[in-house]
Design a protein around this motif. Structure first.
Motif, PDB file in Angstrom:
ATOM      1  N   THR A   1       0.832  -1.214   0.000  1.00 30.07           N
ATOM      2  CA  THR A   1       0.000   0.000   0.000  1.00 30.07           C
ATOM      3  C   THR A   1       0.862   1.257   0.000  1.00 30.07           C
ATOM      4  N   ALA A   2       2.017   1.216   0.658  1.00 33.70           N
ATOM      5  CA  ALA A   2       2.920   2.374   0.621  1.00 33.70           C
ATOM      6  C   ALA A   2       3.441   2.594  -0.792  1.00 33.70           C
ATOM      7  N   CYS A   3       3.814   1.526  -1.480  1.00 33.89           N
ATOM      8  CA  CYS A   3       4.290   1.663  -2.864  1.00 33.89           C
ATOM      9  C   CYS A   3       3.192   2.233  -3.754  1.00 33.89           C
ATOM     10  N   TYR A   4       1.971   1.733  -3.588  1.00 31.35           N
ATOM     11  CA  TYR A   4       0.859   2.277  -4.365  1.00 31.35           C
ATOM     12  C   TYR A   4       0.677   3.764  -4.061  1.00 31.35           C
ATOM     13  N   ALA A   5       0.718   4.122  -2.777  1.00 31.18           N
ATOM     14  CA  ALA A   5       0.512   5.520  -2.383  1.00 31.18           C
ATOM     15  C   ALA A   5       1.598   6.429  -2.951  1.00 31.18           C
ATOM     16  N   ILE A   6       2.819   5.937  -3.056  1.00 35.41           N
ATOM     17  CA  ILE A   6       3.893   6.741  -3.657  1.00 35.41           C
ATOM     18  C   ILE A   6       3.567   7.058  -5.110  1.00 35.41           C
ATOM     19  N   VAL A   7       3.114   6.064  -5.858  1.00 35.52           N
ATOM     20  CA  VAL A   7       2.775   6.267  -7.267  1.00 35.52           C
ATOM     21  C   VAL A   7       1.530   7.158  -7.388  1.00 35.52           C
ATOM     22  N   ALA A   8       0.497   6.859  -6.609  1.00 35.02           N
ATOM     23  CA  ALA A   8      -0.741   7.648  -6.671  1.00 35.02           C
ATOM     24  C   ALA A   8      -0.488   9.097  -6.264  1.00 35.02           C
ATOM     25  N   GLY A   9       0.302   9.291  -5.217  1.00 32.35           N
ATOM     26  CA  GLY A   9       0.607  10.649  -4.769  1.00 32.35           C
ATOM     27  C   GLY A   9       1.353  11.441  -5.830  1.00 32.35           C
ATOM     28  N   ALA A  10       2.299  10.813  -6.491  1.00 30.29           N
ATOM     29  CA  ALA A  10       3.023  11.494  -7.565  1.00 30.29           C
ATOM     30  C   ALA A  10       2.067  11.860  -8.698  1.00 30.29           C
ATOM     31  N   ALA A  11       1.180  10.944  -9.043  1.00 32.11           N
ATOM     32  CA  ALA A  11       0.209  11.217 -10.104  1.00 32.11           C
ATOM     33  C   ALA A  11      -0.682  12.401  -9.731  1.00 32.11           C
ATOM     34  N   ILE A  12      -1.122  12.441  -8.488  1.00 28.95           N
ATOM     35  CA  ILE A  12      -1.991  13.532  -8.033  1.00 28.95           C
ATOM     36  C   ILE A  12      -1.290  14.873  -8.158  1.00 28.95           C
ATOM     37  N   PHE A  13      -0.024  14.930  -7.775  1.00 30.95           N
ATOM     38  CA  PHE A  13       0.694  16.197  -7.861  1.00 30.95           C
ATOM     39  C   PHE A  13       0.881  16.657  -9.299  1.00 30.95           C
TER      40      PHE A  13
ATOM     41  N   GLN B   1      -4.184  17.680 -13.220  1.00 29.84           N
ATOM     42  CA  GLN B   1      -5.106  18.793 -13.003  1.00 29.84           C
ATOM     43  C   GLN B   1      -5.964  18.470 -11.781  1.00 29.84           C
ATOM     44  N   LYS B   2      -6.213  19.461 -10.942  1.00 29.80           N
ATOM     45  CA  LYS B   2      -6.983  19.243  -9.719  1.00 29.80           C
ATOM     46  C   LYS B   2      -8.466  19.481  -9.969  1.00 29.80           C
ATOM     47  N   GLY B   3      -9.288  18.842  -9.141  1.00 31.09           N
ATOM     48  CA  GLY B   3     -10.723  19.039  -9.208  1.00 31.09           C
ATOM     49  C   GLY B   3     -11.441  18.154 -10.203  1.00 31.09           C
ATOM     50  N   THR B   4     -10.707  17.340 -10.946  1.00 27.83           N
ATOM     51  CA  THR B   4     -11.334  16.465 -11.936  1.00 27.83           C
ATOM     52  C   THR B   4     -11.798  15.180 -11.257  1.00 27.83           C
ATOM     53  N   ALA B   5     -12.629  14.426 -11.960  1.00 29.85           N
ATOM     54  CA  ALA B   5     -13.082  13.137 -11.439  1.00 29.85           C
ATOM     55  C   ALA B   5     -11.886  12.197 -11.232  1.00 29.85           C
ATOM     56  N   THR B   6     -10.921  12.262 -12.133  1.00 34.07           N
ATOM     57  CA  THR B   6      -9.722  11.420 -11.994  1.00 34.07           C
ATOM     58  C   THR B   6      -8.944  11.807 -10.746  1.00 34.07           C
ATOM     59  N   HIS B   7      -8.778  13.097 -10.518  1.00 35.24           N
ATOM     60  CA  HIS B   7      -8.077  13.564  -9.327  1.00 35.24           C
ATOM     61  C   HIS B   7      -8.785  13.062  -8.066  1.00 35.24           C
ATOM     62  N   ARG B   8     -10.106  13.183  -8.034  1.00 37.99           N
ATOM     63  CA  ARG B   8     -10.850  12.736  -6.850  1.00 37.99           C
ATOM     64  C   ARG B   8     -10.734  11.231  -6.662  1.00 37.99           C
ATOM     65  N   ALA B   9     -10.802  10.464  -7.744  1.00 35.17           N
ATOM     66  CA  ALA B   9     -10.725   9.004  -7.633  1.00 35.17           C
ATOM     67  C   ALA B   9      -9.334   8.553  -7.169  1.00 35.17           C
ATOM     68  N   ILE B  10      -8.300   9.088  -7.793  1.00 35.49           N
ATOM     69  CA  ILE B  10      -6.943   8.705  -7.387  1.00 35.49           C
ATOM     70  C   ILE B  10      -6.645   9.244  -5.995  1.00 35.49           C
ATOM     71  N   GLY B  11      -7.141  10.446  -5.698  1.00 32.29           N
ATOM     72  CA  GLY B  11      -6.963  11.003  -4.358  1.00 32.29           C
ATOM     73  C   GLY B  11      -7.618  10.134  -3.290  1.00 32.29           C
TER      74      GLY B  11
END
Length: 182
Positions: A15-27, A30-40
């Motif tokens: 889960t930490a490895c996943y969070a590292i990848v997901a967190g990088a993607a979030i940064f 674009q913020k506020g999109t459905a993708t941002h909310r889902a990955i967030g």
């Protein structure tokens, strides 16, 4: 390398490895999109599993007052608090649309991500299991490596948070109209 890990540590690692990848993607997105909310949301879940899965693991470094908890368990609390404040802030922003709540959300989750990177890179820099370093001959060497890695990541995080998130309009990364639909 992974065969001797307990199921909780294996869950923690995955889960930490996943969070590292997901967190990088979030940064990077674009913020506020459905993708941002889902990955967030998946980042939040992964981080809660990451911190919760390590709570029952007995400390191997610096146990606190003879308990099974140690120095590194303190970071579990810090991670949990950072995530909780980040979630609270986005919920407040959704109900008030006060930009300062959005800024608080961004800052708390940026620190959450920095803490995740600090934990991960500390492990790589100090634990011979990950084949990055040889075993340390002294605890002093261990603590110097630990402090150096964490100080570097924290300094970069503070710089980026203070120059990118703490100043300016927190809505600047949102696509037109997406923020209003959150």
């Amino acid at each position: 390398m992974f065969t001797d890990l307990s199921p909780l540590i294996l869950i923690h690692f995955i889960t930490a490895c996943y969070a590292i990848v997901a967190g990088a993607a979030i940064f990077l997105m674009q913020k506020g999109t459905a993708t941002h909310r889902a990955i967030g949301a998946s980042y939040i879940v992964a981080m809660f599993v990451t911190v919760a899965s390590v709570v029952p693991v007995e400390a191997t470094v610096m146990p606190i007052m003879g308990t099974r908890f140690g120095f590194f368990h303190v970071f579990v609390v810090v991670g949990f608090v950072s995530l909780t404040f980040g979630i609270r802030a986005i919920l407040k922003w959704r109900s008030t649309r006060d930009a300062e709540w959005l800024r608080a959300h961004q800052i708390h989750l940026a620190y959450s991500y920095a803490g995740l990177l600090m934990a991960g890179f500390s492990q790589m820099a100090t634990n011979p299991r990950w084949l990055v370093v040889s075993p340390f001959e002294t605890m002093t060497q261990f603590w110097i490596a630990f402090a150096a890695v964490n100080a570097l990541i924290y300094a970069i995080a503070i710089f980026l948070i203070q120059t990118r998130l703490a100043k300016g309009d927190p809505m600047r990364w949102y696509r037109g109209g997406d923020a209003a639909r959150s």
